[in-house]
Design a protein around this motif. Structure first.
Motif, short mmCIF file in Angstrom:
data_model
loop_
_atom_site.label_atom_id
_atom_site.label_comp_id
_atom_site.label_asym_id
_atom_site.label_seq_id
_atom_site.Cartn_x
_atom_site.Cartn_y
_atom_site.Cartn_z
N ILE A 1 0.84 -1.20 0.00
CA ILE A 1 0.00 0.00 0.00
C ILE A 1 0.88 1.26 0.00
O ILE A 1 0.61 2.22 -0.71
CB ILE A 1 -0.99 0.00 1.19
N TRP A 2 1.95 1.22 0.79
CA TRP A 2 2.90 2.35 0.81
C TRP A 2 3.47 2.61 -0.58
O TRP A 2 3.52 3.76 -1.04
CB TRP A 2 4.03 2.09 1.82
N ASP A 3 3.88 1.55 -1.27
CA ASP A 3 4.46 1.71 -2.61
C ASP A 3 3.46 2.32 -3.58
O ASP A 3 3.83 3.20 -4.37
CB ASP A 3 4.97 0.36 -3.13
N VAL A 4 2.21 1.87 -3.50
CA VAL A 4 1.19 2.41 -4.39
C VAL A 4 0.92 3.88 -4.04
O VAL A 4 0.78 4.74 -4.91
CB VAL A 4 -0.11 1.58 -4.32
N PHE A 5 0.87 4.18 -2.74
CA PHE A 5 0.65 5.55 -2.26
C PHE A 5 1.72 6.49 -2.81
O PHE A 5 1.42 7.54 -3.39
CB PHE A 5 0.66 5.55 -0.72
N LYS A 6 2.98 6.08 -2.64
CA LYS A 6 4.13 6.89 -3.04
C LYS A 6 4.11 7.25 -4.52
O LYS A 6 4.50 8.36 -4.91
CB LYS A 6 5.37 6.04 -2.72
N GLN A 7 3.66 6.30 -5.33
CA GLN A 7 3.63 6.53 -6.78
C GLN A 7 2.78 7.75 -7.16
O GLN A 7 2.96 8.34 -8.22
CB GLN A 7 3.07 5.31 -7.53
N ALA A 8 1.84 8.12 -6.28
CA ALA A 8 0.95 9.25 -6.59
C ALA A 8 1.69 10.57 -6.68
O ALA A 8 1.27 11.47 -7.41
CB ALA A 8 -0.18 9.32 -5.55
N TYR A 9 2.76 10.74 -5.91
CA TYR A 9 3.38 12.07 -5.83
C TYR A 9 4.90 12.10 -6.01
O TYR A 9 5.45 13.16 -6.26
CB TYR A 9 3.03 12.72 -4.48
#
Ligand code: APR
Length: 249
Positions: A40-48
């Motif tokens: 989830i962290w990896d997917v989150f990070k990709q946003a910004y």
């Protein structure tokens, strides 16, 4: 000497900024007994990451919402505006209602600031744009996107705790008005119960003009109700979790 001082300061600042967010994110995520927090962290990070912090639109978080979707909690969903501390004190102690900040993504990111930078793969927690500095900043876009996702699954009887100590409890620029109410859907949602929190010298009641606007903006078929409840009553209910929720207002 100046060069060295500059280099050291720069390194310390970068150290300070980098990877402060991940341990908090993972820690808070694990409290929800999930084993996919790193994912989830990896997917989150990709946003910004690697992006100009004023060019992160809501849609940047679509993959995050898909990875950790909001589940409907019919009849228990609590929306709010300008009542942050009071509503969370209430929902923290009682199971009858859940706010966005009581659910995975909202809880993980509540109170945090983050952004990226062009040409960098790091996460920064300082020097990020403020809420209103530019519209498409990573923090604001996240809350907009998460709020939209939560409103999309609103079902049954839904509650909203609004602030009766201000003249416009339903403020057009709030997330509640500009995103959530617009997405409430009558096929899933039966009713909106507004809890208008008043103080002894209340400036607003359920006849307030902005609440008439709220009623008008609701999808046809969604019933509406408004109850004036004193802040004291809500605090009593927060402090006495053994009281039945139905007796709170
Ligand atoms: N600057 C910084 N943060 C802000 C600002 C701002 N100008 N405006 C809103 N926020 C963030 C803050 O974290 C604040 O506590 O949004 C939070 C809620 O702002 P309110 O204006 O009190 O309420 P609203 O905009 O209606 O948002 C609350 O959205 O978070 C969801 O589901 C939740 O129903 C709730 C609604």
């Amino acid at each position: 000497v100046i060069m060295i001082t500059l280099a050291v300061t720069l390194t310390l600042t970068l150290r300070h900024n980098t990877d402060q967010l991940k341990p908090i994110f993972i820690d808070r995520c694990k409290k929800f007994s999930r084993n996919d927090c790193e994912k989830i962290w990896d997917v989150f990070k990709q946003a910004y990451v690697g992006k100009d912090p004023c060019e992160v639109p809501m849609e940047a978080y679509d993959p995050l919402i898909a990875a950790a979707p909001f589940k409907p909690h019919c009849n228990r969903m609590m929306f709010w505006s300008k009542t942050k501390n009071l509503v969370h004190k209430f929902t923290e102690k009682r199971d009858c209602f859940l706010t966005l900040e009581d659910m995975l993504l909202g809880s993980v990111l509540d109170g945090l600031t983050w952004c990226g930078k062009e040409g960098s793969s790091e996460t920064f927690t300082t020097g990020c744009p403020g809420w209103s500095e530019c519209e498409n900043n990573p923090v604001r876009s996240f809350w907009n996107r998460a709020s939209a996702a939560l409103a999309d699954v609103a079902c049954g009887d839904v509650t909203a705790m609004l602030n009766g100590s201000i003249t416009t409890p339903f403020s057009p620029t709030s997330v509640f008005a500009s995103i959530e109410v617009k997405r409430f859907n009558a096929t899933k949602m039966k009713r909106l119960n507004v809890v208008l929190v008043t103080q002894t010298n209340a400036v607003t009641n359920c006849t307030n003009a902005s609440l008439k606007d709220l009623r008008k903006e609701l999808d046809k078929g969604i019933k509406y109700n408004c109850t004036e409840v004193t802040e004291f009553q809500i605090e009593e209910c927060s402090n006495h979790p053994e009281k039945p929720c139905g007796s709170c207002w």
